[in-house]
Motif scaffolding. Sequence first.
Motif, PDB file in Angstrom:
ATOM      1  N   ASP A  35      25.621  10.840 -27.331  1.00 19.26           N
ATOM      2  CA  ASP A  35      26.033  11.119 -28.707  1.00 19.26           C
ATOM      3  C   ASP A  35      27.378  10.433 -28.970  1.00 19.26           C
ATOM      4  O   ASP A  35      28.425  11.082 -29.038  1.00 19.26           O
ATOM      5  N   GLU A  91      23.078  12.043 -33.763  1.00 15.17           N
ATOM      6  CA  GLU A  91      22.708  10.959 -34.672  1.00 15.17           C
ATOM      7  C   GLU A  91      21.971   9.864 -33.903  1.00 15.17           C
ATOM      8  O   GLU A  91      22.383   9.470 -32.817  1.00 15.17           O
ATOM      9  N   TYR A  93      34.890  13.839 -32.278  1.00 18.27           N
ATOM     10  CA  TYR A  93      34.853  15.246 -32.667  1.00 18.27           C
ATOM     11  C   TYR A  93      36.117  15.942 -32.164  1.00 18.27           C
ATOM     12  O   TYR A  93      36.557  15.726 -31.030  1.00 18.27           O
ATOM     13  N   TYR A 129      29.625   1.047 -33.585  1.00 17.79           N
ATOM     14  CA  TYR A 129      29.172   1.911 -34.675  1.00 17.79           C
ATOM     15  C   TYR A 129      30.024   3.179 -34.729  1.00 17.79           C
ATOM     16  O   TYR A 129      30.411   3.649 -35.811  1.00 17.79           O
ATOM     17  N   ALA A 130      30.329   3.739 -33.558  1.00 14.10           N
ATOM     18  CA  ALA A 130      31.148   4.948 -33.521  1.00 14.10           C
ATOM     19  C   ALA A 130      32.564   4.684 -34.021  1.00 14.10           C
ATOM     20  O   ALA A 130      33.135   5.485 -34.773  1.00 14.10           O
ATOM     21  N   THR A 131      33.161   3.553 -33.625  1.00 13.78           N
ATOM     22  CA  THR A 131      34.546   3.276 -34.015  1.00 13.78           C
ATOM     23  C   THR A 131      34.667   2.775 -35.445  1.00 13.78           C
ATOM     24  O   THR A 131      35.674   3.052 -36.109  1.00 13.78           O
ATOM     25  N   GLN A 140      34.100   9.142 -40.544  1.00 12.94           N
ATOM     26  CA  GLN A 140      33.450  10.375 -40.958  1.00 12.94           C
ATOM     27  C   GLN A 140      34.128  11.593 -40.340  1.00 12.94           C
ATOM     28  O   GLN A 140      34.285  12.623 -40.988  1.00 12.94           O
ATOM     29  N   SER A 141      34.511  11.492 -39.067  1.00 12.21           N
ATOM     30  CA  SER A 141      35.137  12.615 -38.369  1.00 12.21           C
ATOM     31  C   SER A 141      36.624  12.732 -38.669  1.00 12.21           C
ATOM     32  O   SER A 141      37.164  13.837 -38.786  1.00 12.21           O
ATOM     33  N   SER A 173      31.464   6.074 -37.578  1.00 12.74           N
ATOM     34  CA  SER A 173      31.568   7.512 -37.288  1.00 12.74           C
ATOM     35  C   SER A 173      33.008   7.999 -37.243  1.00 12.74           C
ATOM     36  O   SER A 173      33.285   9.160 -37.581  1.00 12.74           O
ATOM     37  N   SER A 174      33.941   7.144 -36.831  1.00 13.21           N
ATOM     38  CA  SER A 174      35.342   7.561 -36.750  1.00 13.21           C
ATOM     39  C   SER A 174      35.874   7.969 -38.115  1.00 13.21           C
ATOM     40  O   SER A 174      36.631   8.941 -38.240  1.00 13.21           O
ATOM     41  N   PRO A 230      29.054   9.304 -31.552  1.00 17.70           N
ATOM     42  CA  PRO A 230      29.996   9.823 -32.558  1.00 17.70           C
ATOM     43  C   PRO A 230      30.840  10.992 -32.060  1.00 17.70           C
ATOM     44  O   PRO A 230      31.913  11.273 -32.607  1.00 17.70           O
ATOM     45  N   SER A 231      30.385  11.668 -30.994  1.00 17.52           N
ATOM     46  CA  SER A 231      31.127  12.824 -30.482  1.00 17.52           C
ATOM     47  C   SER A 231      32.471  12.435 -29.874  1.00 17.52           C
ATOM     48  O   SER A 231      33.304  13.313 -29.612  1.00 17.52           O
TER      49      SER A 231
END
Length: 367
Positions: free
Chosen positions: A130, A14, A136, A265-267, A273-274, A270-271, A132-133
Amino acid sequence: MSSESGDAGPVEVEAMPGYLDLISRASTVMLGAWRDCSSCGLELSKRTLLDNAYITWTEIALFLFSAFLWTQVRRGLTESLFQPLAQWCRLLPKDAAKMPESAWKLVFYTMSWSYSTYLLFFTSYSFFHDPPSVFYNWQSGMSVPADIAIAYLIQGSFYGHSIYATVYMDAWRKDSAVMVVHHIITLALISFSYAFRYHNVGILVLFLHDINDIQLEFTKLNIYLKSRGGGYHLLNDVLSNMGSVSFSITWFWFRLYWFPLKVLYATCVSSFQSVPNIPFYFFFNTLLLALLLMNIYWFLFIVVFVVKVLKVKEVNDVREYEDEDGIKAAAGLLREPRAENNDADAGHHNSAQGKHVQNGVTKEKRL
């Protein structure tokens, strides 16, 4: 909002968002999560903590022992290496008192940041490219890879040591109270992220913060050295100016650009979403946002420093008290007067960092 399976992450990386996209999407996700959390409260928090926090007494004992060990290692290096080196270089008394602290922190942060760099760029981990990974395949109570567990033990115990060091070993400055708060928040992030198995994002946060501490202490050491022996040394003056410039640039780039756009943004987005039911979502994001606010607070010191240098062409720490009486008065608020030999190895802490603006610089730390 679509959710990704915990067993298979997206095929494509992303693209990193912009500030407006971060604010828009993060606020939307967080407000939606708040509205949907009808059972949020102390009872749910207690149940979530018991169900998802995994940490052993052995790990706690290792943390306490390592925090004690860092304090003893610092004292040993200060007495056997850093103080004799300051005397050999014939530093000014005020610089000789602060040099051991900077030397110690330069050694530690160079080691810790190098290890984080190795994990992110020389192994199979894709967290930096990456972000957002980091979520995962997340599972409650999942095992922590040994290389990441080592990084957590090193960093967590160091910040445990740093809370003590800021109050009892470092020189007291205008932002030292904020620094104590910074260390507490950082230690909380490190401890809880390990217990909840958010160690992947923790490594990314540590990497983005530690580089500034290296530049901070490198710059301070060269400022002390440029006046050694009662003379003027051009090389150290040039290196201190270069360190100040690079510190200012990387502070913004790593902590105010990459940190919110990659980590937050990831926390925040994206968190969810996963892991749609990710535990302690608001707790961790609140601490990370507090860390961002402290980074902005210290960036104001950097701006003041840059303006001062442009006006008077002199590198000084805008956080320092004006005279010795000011330092003693401020220090007296939190601790009893110490013996002269203890004062001799005082300086300032950074992550931190971490982090301050000494001679045009600043810390602090992180998850």
